[in-house]
Write a protein that holds these residues in place. Structure first.
Motif, PDB file in Angstrom:
ATOM      1  N   LEU A   1       4.496   6.372 -15.306  1.00  0.00           N
ATOM      2  CA  LEU A   1       4.042   5.032 -14.963  1.00  0.00           C
ATOM      3  C   LEU A   1       4.824   4.504 -13.772  1.00  0.00           C
ATOM      4  O   LEU A   1       6.046   4.703 -13.674  1.00  0.00           O
ATOM      5  CB  LEU A   1       4.215   4.084 -16.156  1.00  0.00           C
ATOM      6  CG  LEU A   1       3.303   4.336 -17.362  1.00  0.00           C
ATOM      7  CD1 LEU A   1       3.656   3.381 -18.502  1.00  0.00           C
ATOM      8  CD2 LEU A   1       1.839   4.179 -16.979  1.00  0.00           C
ATOM      9  N   PRO A   2       4.186   3.847 -12.842  1.00  0.00           N
ATOM     10  CA  PRO A   2       4.899   3.307 -11.684  1.00  0.00           C
ATOM     11  C   PRO A   2       5.650   2.020 -12.044  1.00  0.00           C
ATOM     12  O   PRO A   2       5.264   1.297 -12.964  1.00  0.00           O
ATOM     13  CB  PRO A   2       3.774   3.029 -10.680  1.00  0.00           C
ATOM     14  CG  PRO A   2       2.572   2.770 -11.531  1.00  0.00           C
ATOM     15  CD  PRO A   2       2.724   3.639 -12.745  1.00  0.00           C
ATOM     16  N   VAL A   3       6.734   1.779 -11.350  1.00  0.00           N
ATOM     17  CA  VAL A   3       7.500   0.518 -11.409  1.00  0.00           C
ATOM     18  C   VAL A   3       8.238   0.347 -12.733  1.00  0.00           C
ATOM     19  O   VAL A   3       9.440   0.026 -12.747  1.00  0.00           O
ATOM     20  CB  VAL A   3       6.590  -0.714 -11.154  1.00  0.00           C
ATOM     21  CG1 VAL A   3       7.394  -2.001 -11.184  1.00  0.00           C
ATOM     22  CG2 VAL A   3       5.846  -0.575  -9.837  1.00  0.00           C
ATOM     23  N   LEU A   4       7.553   0.540 -13.845  1.00  0.00           N
ATOM     24  CA  LEU A   4       8.124   0.203 -15.140  1.00  0.00           C
ATOM     25  C   LEU A   4       9.451   0.898 -15.456  1.00  0.00           C
ATOM     26  O   LEU A   4      10.399   0.231 -15.921  1.00  0.00           O
ATOM     27  CB  LEU A   4       7.093   0.499 -16.237  1.00  0.00           C
ATOM     28  CG  LEU A   4       7.305  -0.205 -17.582  1.00  0.00           C
ATOM     29  CD1 LEU A   4       7.238  -1.715 -17.399  1.00  0.00           C
ATOM     30  CD2 LEU A   4       6.261   0.252 -18.588  1.00  0.00           C
ATOM     31  N   PRO A   5       9.605   2.213 -15.234  1.00  0.00           N
ATOM     32  CA  PRO A   5      10.894   2.847 -15.560  1.00  0.00           C
ATOM     33  C   PRO A   5      12.070   2.219 -14.807  1.00  0.00           C
ATOM     34  O   PRO A   5      13.143   1.999 -15.396  1.00  0.00           O
ATOM     35  CB  PRO A   5      10.684   4.308 -15.143  1.00  0.00           C
ATOM     36  CG  PRO A   5       9.211   4.521 -15.241  1.00  0.00           C
ATOM     37  CD  PRO A   5       8.608   3.220 -14.810  1.00  0.00           C
ATOM     38  N   GLY A   6      11.876   1.910 -13.537  1.00  0.00           N
ATOM     39  CA  GLY A   6      12.962   1.304 -12.771  1.00  0.00           C
ATOM     40  C   GLY A   6      13.332  -0.078 -13.276  1.00  0.00           C
ATOM     41  O   GLY A   6      14.521  -0.446 -13.312  1.00  0.00           O
ATOM     42  N   GLU A   7      12.329  -0.841 -13.676  1.00  0.00           N
ATOM     43  CA  GLU A   7      12.607  -2.178 -14.200  1.00  0.00           C
ATOM     44  C   GLU A   7      13.404  -2.116 -15.499  1.00  0.00           C
ATOM     45  O   GLU A   7      14.356  -2.888 -15.697  1.00  0.00           O
ATOM     46  CB  GLU A   7      11.295  -2.919 -14.428  1.00  0.00           C
ATOM     47  CG  GLU A   7      10.550  -3.282 -13.156  1.00  0.00           C
ATOM     48  CD  GLU A   7       9.271  -4.044 -13.446  1.00  0.00           C
ATOM     49  OE1 GLU A   7       8.663  -4.556 -12.490  1.00  0.00           O
ATOM     50  OE2 GLU A   7       8.872  -4.125 -14.631  1.00  0.00           O
TER      51      GLU A   7
ATOM     52  N   THR B   1       0.336  -4.064 -15.896  1.00  0.00           N
ATOM     53  CA  THR B   1       0.318  -3.916 -14.439  1.00  0.00           C
ATOM     54  C   THR B   1       0.529  -2.465 -14.033  1.00  0.00           C
ATOM     55  O   THR B   1      -0.126  -1.955 -13.114  1.00  0.00           O
ATOM     56  CB  THR B   1       1.421  -4.797 -13.816  1.00  0.00           C
ATOM     57  OG1 THR B   1       1.188  -6.169 -14.174  1.00  0.00           O
ATOM     58  CG2 THR B   1       1.440  -4.663 -12.303  1.00  0.00           C
ATOM     59  N   ALA B   2       1.438  -1.763 -14.740  1.00  0.00           N
ATOM     60  CA  ALA B   2       1.685  -0.357 -14.435  1.00  0.00           C
ATOM     61  C   ALA B   2       0.443   0.488 -14.728  1.00  0.00           C
ATOM     62  O   ALA B   2       0.115   1.409 -13.969  1.00  0.00           O
ATOM     63  CB  ALA B   2       2.878   0.149 -15.242  1.00  0.00           C
ATOM     64  N   LEU B   3      -0.270   0.178 -15.796  1.00  0.00           N
ATOM     65  CA  LEU B   3      -1.499   0.905 -16.106  1.00  0.00           C
ATOM     66  C   LEU B   3      -2.553   0.671 -15.020  1.00  0.00           C
ATOM     67  O   LEU B   3      -3.265   1.599 -14.620  1.00  0.00           O
ATOM     68  CB  LEU B   3      -2.053   0.464 -17.463  1.00  0.00           C
ATOM     69  CG  LEU B   3      -1.245   0.862 -18.705  1.00  0.00           C
ATOM     70  CD1 LEU B   3      -1.907   0.295 -19.964  1.00  0.00           C
ATOM     71  CD2 LEU B   3      -1.103   2.371 -18.812  1.00  0.00           C
ATOM     72  N   ARG B   4      -2.649  -0.551 -14.559  1.00  0.00           N
ATOM     73  CA  ARG B   4      -3.637  -0.873 -13.520  1.00  0.00           C
ATOM     74  C   ARG B   4      -3.336  -0.111 -12.232  1.00  0.00           C
ATOM     75  O   ARG B   4      -4.253   0.404 -11.571  1.00  0.00           O
ATOM     76  CB  ARG B   4      -3.641  -2.381 -13.277  1.00  0.00           C
ATOM     77  CG  ARG B   4      -4.758  -2.849 -12.355  1.00  0.00           C
ATOM     78  CD  ARG B   4      -4.775  -4.361 -12.245  1.00  0.00           C
ATOM     79  NE  ARG B   4      -5.831  -4.789 -11.344  1.00  0.00           N
ATOM     80  CZ  ARG B   4      -7.079  -5.010 -11.708  1.00  0.00           C
ATOM     81  NH1 ARG B   4      -7.437  -4.819 -12.979  1.00  0.00           N
ATOM     82  NH2 ARG B   4      -7.984  -5.403 -10.832  1.00  0.00           N
ATOM     83  N   VAL B   5      -2.063  -0.017 -11.878  1.00  0.00           N
ATOM     84  CA  VAL B   5      -1.690   0.740 -10.681  1.00  0.00           C
ATOM     85  C   VAL B   5      -2.013   2.219 -10.870  1.00  0.00           C
ATOM     86  O   VAL B   5      -2.482   2.897  -9.949  1.00  0.00           O
ATOM     87  CB  VAL B   5      -0.194   0.536 -10.361  1.00  0.00           C
ATOM     88  CG1 VAL B   5       0.240   1.426  -9.208  1.00  0.00           C
ATOM     89  CG2 VAL B   5       0.088  -0.925 -10.030  1.00  0.00           C
ATOM     90  N   SER B   6      -1.793   2.742 -12.070  1.00  0.00           N
ATOM     91  CA  SER B   6      -2.091   4.148 -12.343  1.00  0.00           C
ATOM     92  C   SER B   6      -3.584   4.430 -12.193  1.00  0.00           C
ATOM     93  O   SER B   6      -3.980   5.485 -11.686  1.00  0.00           O
ATOM     94  CB  SER B   6      -1.633   4.521 -13.757  1.00  0.00           C
ATOM     95  OG  SER B   6      -0.228   4.408 -13.871  1.00  0.00           O
ATOM     96  N   ILE B   7      -4.415   3.485 -12.620  1.00  0.00           N
ATOM     97  CA  ILE B   7      -5.862   3.657 -12.468  1.00  0.00           C
ATOM     98  C   ILE B   7      -6.237   3.690 -10.995  1.00  0.00           C
ATOM     99  O   ILE B   7      -7.062   4.518 -10.567  1.00  0.00           O
ATOM    100  CB  ILE B   7      -6.609   2.526 -13.198  1.00  0.00           C
ATOM    101  CG1 ILE B   7      -6.387   2.651 -14.705  1.00  0.00           C
ATOM    102  CG2 ILE B   7      -8.105   2.565 -12.877  1.00  0.00           C
ATOM    103  CD1 ILE B   7      -6.940   1.493 -15.509  1.00  0.00           C
ATOM    104  N   GLY B   8      -5.649   2.819 -10.208  1.00  0.00           N
ATOM    105  CA  GLY B   8      -5.928   2.837  -8.772  1.00  0.00           C
ATOM    106  C   GLY B   8      -5.514   4.146  -8.114  1.00  0.00           C
ATOM    107  O   GLY B   8      -6.190   4.623  -7.193  1.00  0.00           O
ATOM    108  N   GLN B   9      -4.446   4.758  -8.602  1.00  0.00           N
ATOM    109  CA  GLN B   9      -3.989   6.031  -8.034  1.00  0.00           C
ATOM    110  C   GLN B   9      -4.976   7.163  -8.307  1.00  0.00           C
ATOM    111  O   GLN B   9      -5.077   8.104  -7.510  1.00  0.00           O
ATOM    112  CB  GLN B   9      -2.608   6.377  -8.593  1.00  0.00           C
ATOM    113  CG  GLN B   9      -1.503   5.461  -8.104  1.00  0.00           C
ATOM    114  CD  GLN B   9      -0.175   5.741  -8.768  1.00  0.00           C
ATOM    115  OE1 GLN B   9      -0.103   6.431  -9.786  1.00  0.00           O
ATOM    116  NE2 GLN B   9       0.905   5.243  -8.193  1.00  0.00           N
ATOM    117  N   THR B  10      -5.710   7.096  -9.417  1.00  0.00           N
ATOM    118  CA  THR B  10      -6.670   8.169  -9.725  1.00  0.00           C
ATOM    119  C   THR B  10      -7.865   8.147  -8.779  1.00  0.00           C
ATOM    120  O   THR B  10      -8.614   9.124  -8.711  1.00  0.00           O
ATOM    121  CB  THR B  10      -7.184   8.038 -11.168  1.00  0.00           C
ATOM    122  OG1 THR B  10      -7.918   6.800 -11.311  1.00  0.00           O
ATOM    123  CG2 THR B  10      -6.035   8.064 -12.158  1.00  0.00           C
ATOM    124  N   MET B  11      -8.068   7.068  -8.044  1.00  0.00           N
ATOM    125  CA  MET B  11      -9.205   6.962  -7.141  1.00  0.00           C
ATOM    126  C   MET B  11      -8.948   7.651  -5.807  1.00  0.00           C
ATOM    127  O   MET B  11      -9.888   7.931  -5.057  1.00  0.00           O
ATOM    128  CB  MET B  11      -9.554   5.489  -6.898  1.00  0.00           C
ATOM    129  CG  MET B  11      -9.909   4.730  -8.169  1.00  0.00           C
ATOM    130  SD  MET B  11     -10.168   2.955  -7.877  1.00  0.00           S
ATOM    131  CE  MET B  11     -11.655   2.990  -6.881  1.00  0.00           C
TER     132      MET B  11
END
Length: 244
Positions: A78-84, A109-119
């Motif tokens: 997941l993006p962002v979340l681990p660092g936070e 928010t991290a899930l939403r970013v992950s969905i955008g990455q699959t596109m």
């Protein structure tokens, strides 16, 4: 700052303590973005991982929950979340408690970013399915897309791709001998050399006589000619005398 001492033990417990039964899912194979069969990545519901009362939990319980969420966020990339979460673990217990109370929003928010990455670089079916989810935001829709919808749309895109045809091997033409070419056999030592107009007499057709042998034969022939001529002259003289 006594809570820093058992930090290693808390990390170990975060992996040992089982998550909620609903989180234990068995992933079935699916296709990746290169249309290759791989094991699916399972996205868990973070709300089911929060099994403590965040208002009354002590520092150890808060940190144990944070480590569990961190491990799952890293496993799902997941993006962002681990660092936070790592930053909050370095802070005070109050900061950690406040963040965990808002972790559901940060996780969405991290899930939403992950969905955008699959596109990115995806086929038309994946882009359409992802856009549909992003236009109707909800955590349930995000999880349904990442765990199932993505792989279903990707299978349609992979099925619509043309099947590559095997390339034919290139053959190199080989040189064929010319019809006009003439093969000259080598001259063997036993080959006979004929005399012009003759049949190359002699068994085996030996080589012509040269050198001193030729001079001898010529001398004998000349002597015979002289003897024959002298005999002819003498014979005529005797005949004329007898007639007279």
């Amino acid at each position: 700052m006594r809570w820093k001492i058992p930090a290693g033990a808390l990390v170990a417990l975060a992996f040992v303590i089982p998550a909620a039964p609903a989180a234990a899912q068995t992933a079935v194979p699916g296709l990746n973005d290169a249309c290759q069969t791989v094991e699916r990545k399972v996205y868990k519901d973070f709300r089911e991982l929060v099994t403590i009362d965040l208002d009354t939990a002590n520092v150890s319980e808060l940190r144990l929950l944070a480590y569990r969420l961190l491990a799952e966020a890293q496993a799902e990339s997941l993006p962002v979340l681990p660092g936070e979460i790592e930053e909050r673990l370095k802070g005070t217990s109050d900061d950690l408690r406040a963040y965990l109370k808002n972790v559901e929003n940060r996780w969405a928010t991290a899930l939403r970013v992950s969905i955008g990455q699959t596109m990115t670089g995806a086929g038309p079916n994946v882009r359409a399915a992802a856009q549909k989810v992003l236009d109707n935001p909800s955590v349930e829709a995000y999880l349904a897309y990442l765990n199932n919808g993505l792989y279903e749309a990707r299978a349609l895109d992979c099925a619509s791709q043309p099947t590559p045809t095997p390339s034919q091997p290139t053959t190199t033409p080989t040189a064929t001998p010319s019809a006009t070419s003439t093969v000259v056999p080598p001259l063997s030592p036993s080959a006979s050399v004929g005399v012009p107009g003759g049949d190359g007499g002699g068994e085996g057709g030996g080589l012509p006589v040269t050198g001193s042998d030729t001079a001898t034969v010529a001398g004998i022939g000349g002597a015979l000619l002289l003897l024959g001529g002298a005999s002819y002259v003498i014979g005529r003289r005797r005949r004329s005398r007898f007639v007279a």
